[in-house]
Design an enzyme around this catalytic site. Structure first.
Site, PDB file in Angstrom:
ATOM      1  N   ARG A 116       0.861  -1.177   0.000  1.00 57.83           N
ATOM      2  CA  ARG A 116       0.000   0.000   0.000  1.00 57.83           C
ATOM      3  C   ARG A 116       0.906   1.239   0.000  1.00 57.83           C
ATOM      4  NH1 ARG A 116      -3.283  -3.024  -1.543  1.00 57.83           N
ATOM      5  NH2 ARG A 116      -5.304  -3.555  -0.627  1.00 57.83           N
TER       6      ARG A 116
ATOM      7  N   HIS B 230      -1.447  -0.711  -9.980  1.00 60.37           N
ATOM      8  CA  HIS B 230      -1.987  -1.658  -8.990  1.00 60.37           C
ATOM      9  C   HIS B 230      -2.350  -2.985  -9.683  1.00 60.37           C
ATOM     10  CE1 HIS B 230      -3.989  -1.877  -4.808  1.00 60.37           C
ATOM     11  NE2 HIS B 230      -3.770  -3.108  -5.251  1.00 60.37           N
TER      12      HIS B 230
END
Ligand code: NDP
Length: 316
Positions: A231, A279
């Site tokens: 993250r 991502h």
């Protein structure tokens, strides 16, 4: 035989993604009545004890008065923990060997990208430069993994198979064959000082937010490289930029960011020492994920047991 209660799928994803999840979940458990939250009537809402979620709107979950259990089809749960931390709900996140294998492949691929200096050769090609660098054996390139959970352990195994020396860091002590493991802040400092490629696979929690700050990044040897597949906010953005600008860090592969999609004006897009990924390191497989959710729900139907695996206090 009709199911004892409907199971809502609660998600803020776009309608096409919701439709695709509904299809996969219904195929995996045809015995259940799986309904998009928006399609539930008042009576059905009152009956729901289990919800399957993918980035749900917490306000919608509050409209399910009997809800006990939230089963996510995603592995990361920082938003769920933030939204539901004060509730009594039990939470299950996705732990899927297919996801772990996909992440292990990504870690190996991008470690090799850095190990074989591909960003450097791409720049040389643009400048029409013909200049081979010295070859470094994988045995001489130390790779450290932050987080030795479902994904970190699978990545460690793949890296060992490719002959990299692997170090690993976790909250509690872990034992992974042929991996030098450590835990705690002293362990982290020691490990960073011996790391050529640092791979981040930690959950985002109160403890890991900003963990890789200027001080910790400075513990890495000069010319170390970084991969963040976890993250964005685990790394301090300004500290990372400074370390890259100064050339202390040679390259960073970033798949995750504090704001996603990464805004067009964000500095990583144009930084010569950064590879930006959207991502994409380990996409969830809706087929295998739905089969795992189905198995957990069947167990619940048969035994009443809830396969909760998220500790709201710990944050992951
Ligand atoms: P796990 O919960 O299985 O593993 C987390 C690991 O991090 C554990 O080893 C845990 O330690 C360690 N850890 C947690 N907090 C700390 C801390 N404060 N200090 C040291 N170690 C800590 O998670 P997964 O492996 O399944 O997933 C990791 C993360 O990957 C997810 O949270 C998600 O954010 C991200 N992810 C990214 C994807 C992508 O496409 N980019 C896809 C899927 C997930 P311990 O072993 O002691 O519990």
């Amino acid at each position: 035989m009709s199911a004892p209660m409907p199971i809502p799928f609660v998600s803020q994803s776009d309608p096409a993604a919701v439709a695709s999840w509904l299809q996969a979940l219904r195929a995996a458990m045809p015995e259940e009545e799986i309904i998009a939250f928006s399609e539930l009537d008042e009576d059905q809402r009152a009956q729901c004890r289990v919800a399957i979620v993918a980035n749900p709107d917490p306000a919608q979950l509050k409209l399910l008065p009997q809800l006990q259990w939230v089963h996510s089809v995603w592995a990361g749960v920082e938003r769920l923990v933030a939204d539901l931390g004060q509730s009594d709900l039990q939470i299950t996140r996705l732990v899927d060997p297919r996801l772990a294998a996909t992440m292990a492949e990504a870690v190996l691929a991008w470690t090799l990208y850095l190990h074989r200096d591909m960003p450097h050769y791409a720049r040389q090609q643009q400048a029409r430069q013909w200049r081979p660098l010295d070859y470094v054996l994988p045995e001489q390139r130390r790779v450290a993994i932050l987080g030795l959970g479902a994904l970190g352990e699978a990545a460690a195994v793949a890296l060992r198979q490719a002959r990299f020396p692997v170090l690993g860091w976790s909250r509690s002590a872990r034992n992974v064959p042929d991996v030098r493991t450590c835990s705690g802040m002293d362990g982290l400092a020691e490990m960073l000082a011996q790391t050529d490629i640092l791979v981040c696979l930690l959950p985002l929690t109160a403890e890991t937010r900003g963990l890789l700050d200027a001080v910790r990044l400075a513990l890495l040897p000069p010319q170390a490289q970084l991969i963040n597949f976890a993250r964005g906010p685990i790394i301090n953005d300004e500290a990372l930029r400074e370390a890259l600008d100064a050339g202390r860090l040679r390259h960073a592969v970033l798949d995750v960011f504090a704001t996603e999609p990464l805004p067009p004006e964000a500095w990583p897009w144009s930084h010569p020492a950064v590879t930006v990924l959207p991502h994409c390191s380990a996409p969830t497989d809706s087929g295998t994920a739905s089969a795992i959710v189905a198995a957990n729900i069947r167990r619940y139907r048969n035994t009443g047991e809830i396969a909760a695996n998220v500790d709201l206090k710990r944050g992951y």
